[in-house]
Design a protein around this motif. Structure first.
Motif, PDB file in Angstrom:
ATOM      1  N   ASP A 106       5.372  -6.268   0.949  1.00 21.06           N
ATOM      2  CA  ASP A 106       4.033  -5.887   1.416  1.00 21.06           C
ATOM      3  C   ASP A 106       3.514  -6.950   2.393  1.00 21.06           C
ATOM      4  O   ASP A 106       3.516  -8.146   2.060  1.00 21.06           O
ATOM      5  N   GLY A 107       3.009  -6.486   3.541  1.00 22.47           N
ATOM      6  CA  GLY A 107       2.455  -7.423   4.524  1.00 22.47           C
ATOM      7  C   GLY A 107       1.257  -8.202   3.996  1.00 22.47           C
ATOM      8  O   GLY A 107       0.862  -9.213   4.584  1.00 22.47           O
ATOM      9  N   VAL A 108       0.664  -7.742   2.916  1.00 25.44           N
ATOM     10  CA  VAL A 108      -0.531  -8.399   2.368  1.00 25.44           C
ATOM     11  C   VAL A 108      -0.211  -9.201   1.102  1.00 25.44           C
ATOM     12  O   VAL A 108      -1.082  -9.437   0.276  1.00 25.44           O
ATOM     13  N   ARG A 109       1.054  -9.634   0.990  1.00 21.58           N
ATOM     14  CA  ARG A 109       1.443 -10.559  -0.101  1.00 21.58           C
ATOM     15  C   ARG A 109       1.994 -11.823   0.542  1.00 21.58           C
ATOM     16  O   ARG A 109       3.212 -12.026   0.616  1.00 21.58           O
ATOM     17  N   PRO A 110       1.092 -12.710   1.013  1.00 24.90           N
ATOM     18  CA  PRO A 110       1.587 -13.881   1.753  1.00 24.90           C
ATOM     19  C   PRO A 110       2.095 -15.024   0.877  1.00 24.90           C
ATOM     20  O   PRO A 110       2.628 -15.991   1.407  1.00 24.90           O
ATOM     21  N   PHE A 111       1.941 -14.926  -0.456  1.00 27.60           N
ATOM     22  CA  PHE A 111       2.202 -16.104  -1.301  1.00 27.60           C
ATOM     23  C   PHE A 111       3.440 -16.005  -2.185  1.00 27.60           C
ATOM     24  O   PHE A 111       3.546 -16.744  -3.168  1.00 27.60           O
ATOM     25  N   ALA A 112       4.368 -15.127  -1.865  1.00 26.26           N
ATOM     26  CA  ALA A 112       5.608 -15.097  -2.656  1.00 26.26           C
ATOM     27  C   ALA A 112       6.289 -16.462  -2.504  1.00 26.26           C
ATOM     28  O   ALA A 112       6.358 -17.008  -1.396  1.00 26.26           O
ATOM     29  N   ALA A 113       6.781 -17.019  -3.608  1.00 26.19           N
ATOM     30  CA  ALA A 113       7.440 -18.334  -3.547  1.00 26.19           C
ATOM     31  C   ALA A 113       8.882 -18.159  -3.063  1.00 26.19           C
ATOM     32  O   ALA A 113       9.577 -17.233  -3.502  1.00 26.19           O
ATOM     33  N   LYS A 114       9.301 -19.080  -2.190  1.00 28.45           N
ATOM     34  CA  LYS A 114      10.654 -18.945  -1.605  1.00 28.45           C
ATOM     35  C   LYS A 114      11.733 -18.922  -2.683  1.00 28.45           C
ATOM     36  O   LYS A 114      12.694 -18.159  -2.592  1.00 28.45           O
TER      37      LYS A 114
END
Ligand SMILES: Nc1ccn([C@@H]2O[C@H](COP(=O)(O)OP(=O)(O)OP(=O)(O)O)[C@@H](O)[C@H]2O)c(=O)n1
Ligand SMILES: C[C@](O)(CO)[C@H](O)COP(=O)(O)O
Length: 234
Positions: A106-114
């Protein structure tokens, strides 16, 4: 290990955010939310390419972001569709033919951890399909139309599903083709694979990987970007 691509979907209208500007373009610490999300994958050496799916009227604006923010891995910007599922399908159809692995995000999930993104991909390599998720913290009830509780599922088996969701590309394409033929609409990508009888594994992530959806998510996102992701003020 074969080419790994990400389809980032950002063609939604953000109705629940109730802002004039669609939520993916709202600024967070000086940059559009969508740019934070794209930067995340741009910075990961494991990712070969990105397909960005946007609203039909936003293709030009998004092509401008590629130049402005150095998003060199975004090889395609394609217009999306009515439902999230339509947008993902259009993104999948734009992938290069040699793509072996695909993650949908999702373009609005900027905080997924690498580290969670990589764990999800590695799990998909082992079993074909994997999604990030967290155990639910609340008690969940099944409630009927009249507001009466019908049942209380055992919380130990309930997970809140996130993105990215990672798949062998041929498997996900087949699932999308089958869903389209049968007129099935799901709320995530894994559902389309599950209904083919294929197992999807859950990979435990964290509670910071929020989908920015409603107004109260914005101050929380602002807190996460500074206090968890460690970004300085611009
Ligand atoms: N037709 C659609 C609908 C959604 N999305 C994308 O799917 C992601 C998750 O969807 P959601 O949070 O529901 O976004 P919106 O559909 O924009 O929000 P709302 O339901 O409040 O209108 C978002 O990045 C959104 O842009 C998409 O690409 N195409
Ligand atoms: C795919 C997803 O982000 C998993 O939580 C979610 O299902 C998207 O749902 P929405 O209806 O588009 O918000």
């Amino acid at each position: 290990m074969g080419q790994l691509a990400v389809v980032v979907v950002a063609a939604g209208k953000g109705t629940r955010m109730r802002t004039e500007e669609s939520k993916q373009y709202l600024e967070l610490n000086g940059k559009p939310i969508l740019v934070h999300t794209l930067n995340l994958f741009q910075s990961m050496p494991e990712i070969d390419s990105i397909v960005l799916v946007t609203g039909i009227d936003d293709v030009v604006r998004c092509r401008g972001y590629l130049e402005q923010y150095g998003l060199t891995k975004v090889h395609q910007v394609v217009p999306g569709g009515q439902e999230r599922q339509d947008s993902v399908y259009k993104g999948l159809q734009a992938l290069a033919a040699d793509t072996e692995w695909v993650m949908v995000h999702d373009g609005v999930r900027p905080f997924a951890a690498k580290e969670h993104i990589i764990a999800c991909w590695h799990q998909a390599i082992e079993t074909g399909a994997a999604v990030l998720a967290v155990p639910v913290k609340d008690t969940i009830k099944i409630v009927d139309q009249s507001g009466t509780i019908r049942s209380t599922p055992d919380r130990r088996s309930l997970w809140a599903i996130q993105t990215p969701q990672a798949f062998r590309c041929s498997l996900l394409l087949q699932a999308y083709e089958q869903a389209a033929e049968e007129g099935f609409i799901g709320t995530d990508d894994a559902m389309l694979v599950e209904r083919m009888g294929v197992s999807v594994q859950v990979v435990e992530a964290d509670y910071y990987n929020i989908k920015i959806t409603t107004p109260e998510d914005l101050p929380w996102a602002n807190w996460i970007i500074h206090n968890v992701r460690g970004e300085k003020q611009p």
